[in-house]
Design a protein around this motif. Structure first.
Motif, PDB file in Angstrom:
ATOM      1  N   ARG B 154      13.053  65.723  27.680  1.00  0.00           N
ATOM      2  CA  ARG B 154      13.544  64.528  27.001  1.00  0.00           C
ATOM      3  C   ARG B 154      13.626  64.812  25.503  1.00  0.00           C
ATOM      4  O   ARG B 154      12.740  65.442  24.909  1.00  0.00           O
ATOM      5  CB  ARG B 154      12.678  63.305  27.275  1.00  0.00           C
ATOM      6  CG  ARG B 154      11.201  63.589  27.338  1.00  0.00           C
ATOM      7  CD  ARG B 154      10.439  62.392  27.815  1.00  0.00           C
ATOM      8  NE  ARG B 154      10.567  61.273  26.896  1.00  0.00           N
ATOM      9  CZ  ARG B 154      10.116  60.051  27.142  1.00  0.00           C
ATOM     10  NH1 ARG B 154       9.520  59.808  28.305  1.00  0.00           N
ATOM     11  NH2 ARG B 154      10.243  59.073  26.291  1.00  0.00           N
ATOM     12  N   PHE B 157      10.789  64.723  22.904  1.00  0.00           N
ATOM     13  CA  PHE B 157       9.568  65.473  23.186  1.00  0.00           C
ATOM     14  C   PHE B 157       9.164  66.307  21.984  1.00  0.00           C
ATOM     15  O   PHE B 157       9.916  67.142  21.504  1.00  0.00           O
ATOM     16  CB  PHE B 157       9.774  66.378  24.397  1.00  0.00           C
ATOM     17  CG  PHE B 157       8.485  66.935  24.949  1.00  0.00           C
ATOM     18  CD1 PHE B 157       7.768  66.233  25.909  1.00  0.00           C
ATOM     19  CD2 PHE B 157       7.984  68.148  24.514  1.00  0.00           C
ATOM     20  CE1 PHE B 157       6.570  66.732  26.428  1.00  0.00           C
ATOM     21  CE2 PHE B 157       6.787  68.645  25.014  1.00  0.00           C
ATOM     22  CZ  PHE B 157       6.080  67.941  25.978  1.00  0.00           C
ATOM     23  N   GLN B 186       3.116  64.097  35.568  1.00  0.00           N
ATOM     24  CA  GLN B 186       3.447  64.103  34.145  1.00  0.00           C
ATOM     25  C   GLN B 186       4.808  64.755  33.901  1.00  0.00           C
ATOM     26  O   GLN B 186       5.594  64.278  33.085  1.00  0.00           O
ATOM     27  CB  GLN B 186       2.375  64.846  33.358  1.00  0.00           C
ATOM     28  CG  GLN B 186       1.038  64.146  33.356  1.00  0.00           C
ATOM     29  CD  GLN B 186       0.086  64.735  32.326  1.00  0.00           C
ATOM     30  OE1 GLN B 186       0.088  64.326  31.173  1.00  0.00           O
ATOM     31  NE2 GLN B 186      -0.711  65.691  32.738  1.00  0.00           N
ATOM     32  N   GLU B 188       7.265  64.743  35.731  1.00  0.00           N
ATOM     33  CA  GLU B 188       8.299  63.785  36.107  1.00  0.00           C
ATOM     34  C   GLU B 188       8.666  62.889  34.928  1.00  0.00           C
ATOM     35  O   GLU B 188       9.809  62.509  34.754  1.00  0.00           O
ATOM     36  CB  GLU B 188       7.765  62.924  37.255  1.00  0.00           C
ATOM     37  CG  GLU B 188       8.791  62.576  38.286  1.00  0.00           C
ATOM     38  CD  GLU B 188       9.301  63.833  38.967  1.00  0.00           C
ATOM     39  OE1 GLU B 188      10.536  63.987  39.033  1.00  0.00           O
ATOM     40  OE2 GLU B 188       8.467  64.668  39.399  1.00  0.00           O
ATOM     41  N   GLY B 189       7.676  62.558  34.136  1.00  0.00           N
ATOM     42  CA  GLY B 189       7.908  61.642  33.035  1.00  0.00           C
ATOM     43  C   GLY B 189       8.414  62.323  31.785  1.00  0.00           C
ATOM     44  O   GLY B 189       8.711  61.686  30.770  1.00  0.00           O
ATOM     45  N   ILE B 190       8.544  63.607  31.865  1.00  0.00           N
ATOM     46  CA  ILE B 190       8.873  64.388  30.687  1.00  0.00           C
ATOM     47  C   ILE B 190      10.250  65.000  30.750  1.00  0.00           C
ATOM     48  O   ILE B 190      10.910  65.240  29.741  1.00  0.00           O
ATOM     49  CB  ILE B 190       7.821  65.511  30.565  1.00  0.00           C
ATOM     50  CG1 ILE B 190       6.634  65.011  29.772  1.00  0.00           C
ATOM     51  CG2 ILE B 190       8.404  66.724  29.911  1.00  0.00           C
ATOM     52  CD1 ILE B 190       5.565  66.055  29.714  1.00  0.00           C
TER      53      ILE B 190
END
Lengths: 198, 198
Positions: B154, B157, B186, B188-190
């Motif tokens: 993302r 980041f 984690q 997955e969220g990144i």
DNA sequence: TTAGATTCGGAACCGGAGTTCAGGTTCATT
DNA sequence: AATGAACCTGAACTCCGGTTCCGAATCTAA
């Protein structure tokens, strides 16, 4: 033999002399604050001083340093359990989940002793705490389940994942770590797919 | 005055008597193993015994317990830095990132002392370590940047997020915590949006 | 108001863990 | 082979912090 008073000794009951009961609270308060700030490294002497009492008095009320710490952590757990109950009452499943998460972490943030206890660096008297812990777990479980069923949390989300997330965030509470940022990232990875909302 | 030997005392150099140099290594090895297993709670006596040497010898080579621990953690950091350099050579940006993450955590997993040092429960001789830490940070930074530029991470980041993720996972290495599962969540969220792949 | 039990105070105690030091031992040089 | 410096040993020391203990203070019941 005992013709007068014959009250049962409930662990923290009212069969104490007035001053004793008062002091017990004072100790608990002083210890809470100090343990919260510096974790287990506070010394009994400090607690006594802060409470304006002698060390001996601490030992009259708590057998151990461990026991004192356990009492305090237990207290914090009670607070957290009640907080969970409140979150449980929120109708929207996701809101309930998110609220639980935030309230939980926010109350852990200022309490180093509590955090250390959960991060396992040291082993407090688990027995004493396990009870409260279980109560909390049950509630959290139900909130999680509701969010999963509502399709807001990824379907494979288990209650144990709540612990993972939670511990992760707490690990970023010390020093410069920004646990809110961390939580945000984690939530992103936890939400159910489909719904792409802010 | 000094007609014979006039060698400079490089911190860990070769101007030691043969046996001394050998013992130094022995100590480092023994200490490494013990610190890794039980963190800072190991005692100097234990290390000495395990190394088959007297305590005094430990103090001949390291001024302090802290110094000894610092030396060991520094060592681990060197290993990690070199590991990062390896990851840096991977062409695919995401693979490089993921590899760094896994290798890093895998090498932290069996080393309690190292983890504690990073989770900040205690403050080792940061000075000694900061150097290595910085070296590592630089490499990690570049790997992260590459993944972001390639649109795999993302866009918001930051390198500091690497620390958040990392500390989070490490917090789930003790006891029953499943850090690999946590890391998966984690990640997955990144990941950058768009690509919806398993 | 007084007695007696309960509680408090805090100096002293005690054990544990890091650190020192007065020899003995080993290496390396001549 | 001998000599002295470098090194090693581990019992003893020191410091630190939890815990004890008993005389003094306080409360409560009669």
């Amino acid at each position: 033999m005992a013709s007068t008073t014959l009250n049962v000794m409930t662990t923290r009951d009212h069969s104490l002399r007035a001053d004793a009961r008062r002091n017990r609270e004072t100790i608990l308060d002083a210890a809470s604050e100090l343990f919260a700030q510096r974790g287990d490294s506070v010394q009994m002497d400090e607690i006594a001083e802060r409470a304006g009492l002698g060390v001996g008095t601490l030992y009259r009320h708590f057998t151990d340093k461990r026991a004192l710490r356990a009492a305090i952590i237990g207290r914090r757990f009670e607070a957290i359990t009640s907080l969970a109950r409140t979150a449980e009452r929120i109708e929207d499943p996701w809101a309930a989940f998110e609220t639980l998460l935030y309230r939980y972490l926010e109350s852990a943030e200022p309490d180093a002793a509590f955090r250390f206890a959960l991060l396992g660096s040291q082993e407090p008297d688990w027995d004493v705490i396990d009870a409260e812990k279980t109560a909390f777990a049950a509630i959290a479980e139900s909130i999680v389940q509701r969010a999963v069923d509502a399709g807001r949390l990824r379907s494979d989300f288990r209650a144990s994942d709540f612990v993972l997330i939670t511990r992760g965030a707490m690990a970023n509470m010390a020093g410069a770590g920004d646990w809110r940022r961390h939580l945000t990232l984690q939530l992103e990875g936890i939400r159910a797919p489909e719904t792409t909302e802010e």
